[in-house]
Design a protein around this motif. Structure first.
Motif, PDB file in Angstrom:
ATOM      1  N   LYS A  65     -13.255  30.096  -7.586  1.00 52.71           N
ATOM      2  CA  LYS A  65     -12.798  30.340  -8.957  1.00 52.71           C
ATOM      3  C   LYS A  65     -11.801  29.269  -9.376  1.00 52.71           C
ATOM      4  N   ASN A  66     -11.953  28.811 -10.634  1.00 56.45           N
ATOM      5  CA  ASN A  66     -11.010  27.833 -11.169  1.00 56.45           C
ATOM      6  C   ASN A  66      -9.605  28.428 -11.254  1.00 56.45           C
ATOM      7  N   ARG A  77     -23.059  34.388 -17.817  1.00 50.52           N
ATOM      8  CA  ARG A  77     -22.003  35.387 -17.602  1.00 50.52           C
ATOM      9  C   ARG A  77     -21.541  35.308 -16.160  1.00 50.52           C
ATOM     10  N   THR A  78     -20.252  35.562 -15.945  1.00 57.20           N
ATOM     11  CA  THR A  78     -19.732  35.564 -14.580  1.00 57.20           C
ATOM     12  C   THR A  78     -18.628  36.601 -14.466  1.00 57.20           C
ATOM     13  N   VAL A 130     -11.974  44.247 -20.195  1.00 54.57           N
ATOM     14  CA  VAL A 130     -11.064  43.449 -21.017  1.00 54.57           C
ATOM     15  C   VAL A 130     -11.724  43.120 -22.351  1.00 54.57           C
ATOM     16  N   SER A 131     -10.948  42.592 -23.288  1.00 56.13           N
ATOM     17  CA  SER A 131     -11.468  42.288 -24.618  1.00 56.13           C
ATOM     18  C   SER A 131     -12.168  40.930 -24.690  1.00 56.13           C
ATOM     19  N   TRP A 132     -12.013  40.097 -23.685  1.00 54.46           N
ATOM     20  CA  TRP A 132     -12.653  38.784 -23.681  1.00 54.46           C
ATOM     21  C   TRP A 132     -13.883  38.806 -22.792  1.00 54.46           C
ATOM     22  N   VAL A 133     -14.721  37.785 -22.951  1.00 55.68           N
ATOM     23  CA  VAL A 133     -15.945  37.661 -22.161  1.00 55.68           C
ATOM     24  C   VAL A 133     -15.816  36.414 -21.295  1.00 55.68           C
ATOM     25  N   VAL A 134     -16.047  36.573 -19.994  1.00 55.40           N
ATOM     26  CA  VAL A 134     -15.958  35.444 -19.076  1.00 55.40           C
ATOM     27  C   VAL A 134     -17.354  34.853 -18.879  1.00 55.40           C
ATOM     28  N   LEU A 135     -17.447  33.555 -19.140  1.00 56.39           N
ATOM     29  CA  LEU A 135     -18.691  32.819 -18.952  1.00 56.39           C
ATOM     30  C   LEU A 135     -18.413  31.652 -18.015  1.00 56.39           C
ATOM     31  N   ALA A 136     -19.469  31.011 -17.570  1.00 60.15           N
ATOM     32  CA  ALA A 136     -19.360  29.783 -16.779  1.00 60.15           C
ATOM     33  C   ALA A 136     -20.224  28.731 -17.461  1.00 60.15           C
ATOM     34  N   ASN A 142     -17.972  26.235 -14.081  1.00 55.69           N
ATOM     35  CA  ASN A 142     -16.564  26.330 -14.467  1.00 55.69           C
ATOM     36  C   ASN A 142     -16.371  27.494 -15.422  1.00 55.69           C
ATOM     37  N   GLU A 143     -15.515  28.431 -15.040  1.00 53.49           N
ATOM     38  CA  GLU A 143     -15.295  29.612 -15.853  1.00 53.49           C
ATOM     39  C   GLU A 143     -14.529  29.270 -17.128  1.00 53.49           C
ATOM     40  N   PHE A 144     -14.858  30.000 -18.182  1.00 54.29           N
ATOM     41  CA  PHE A 144     -14.091  29.943 -19.424  1.00 54.29           C
ATOM     42  C   PHE A 144     -14.224  31.291 -20.113  1.00 54.29           C
TER      43      PHE A 144
END
Length: 128
Positions: free
Chosen positions: A71-72, A99-100, A107-113, A118-120
């Motif tokens: 993980k970054n 998606r990752t 949570v209210s945000w969505v984690v993508l790669a 690289n996660e964002f």
């Protein structure tokens, strides 16, 4: 005078491909390109060193031989400005994101790669 955050350097296997992805995500353009390094930035920033005020950071993608292993510790957060969060997530998935799960929970945000893993995060929409 304090420092300005002006550039983020990202190691990767395919600088041109990753730069193309992030140009599409951020509506940036290629500023400089070699076989080993590609730099992208906002088309709204004039060239030159004497830029007053806030400066959208450039992203520089540099070719490295080693792959991503975990993980970054640092990641980008993006905010859609002209659509809702779920619409932006769908757009980014179509560009090549995936998606990752980094243990974020509910949570209210969505984690993508990005295409190189690289996660964002995609935060809720902010209107200018």
């Amino acid at each position: 005078m304090a420092s300005k955050f002006t550039e983020l350097a990202i190691d990767c296997a395919d600088p041109e491909g990753l730069a193309r992805f992030w140009c599409s995500v951020l509506d940036y353009e290629v500023r400089d390109k070699t076989d080993e390094v590609v730099t992208i930035g906002s088309p709204q920033v004039p060239e030159g060193r004497d830029r007053p005020g806030p400066v959208p950071p450039t992203l520089t993608f540099a070719r490295v031989t080693e792959g991503k292993t975990r993980k970054n510790r640092l990641h980008l957060d993006v905010n859609p400005t002209d659509r809702e969060q779920d619409e932006e997530v769908h757009r980014l998935l179509a560009l090549g994101a995936r998606r990752t799960d980094v243990g974020q929970g509910d949570v209210s945000w969505v984690v993508l790669a990005d295409p190189e893993g690289n996660e964002f995060c995609v935060l809720a929409a902010r209107r200018p």
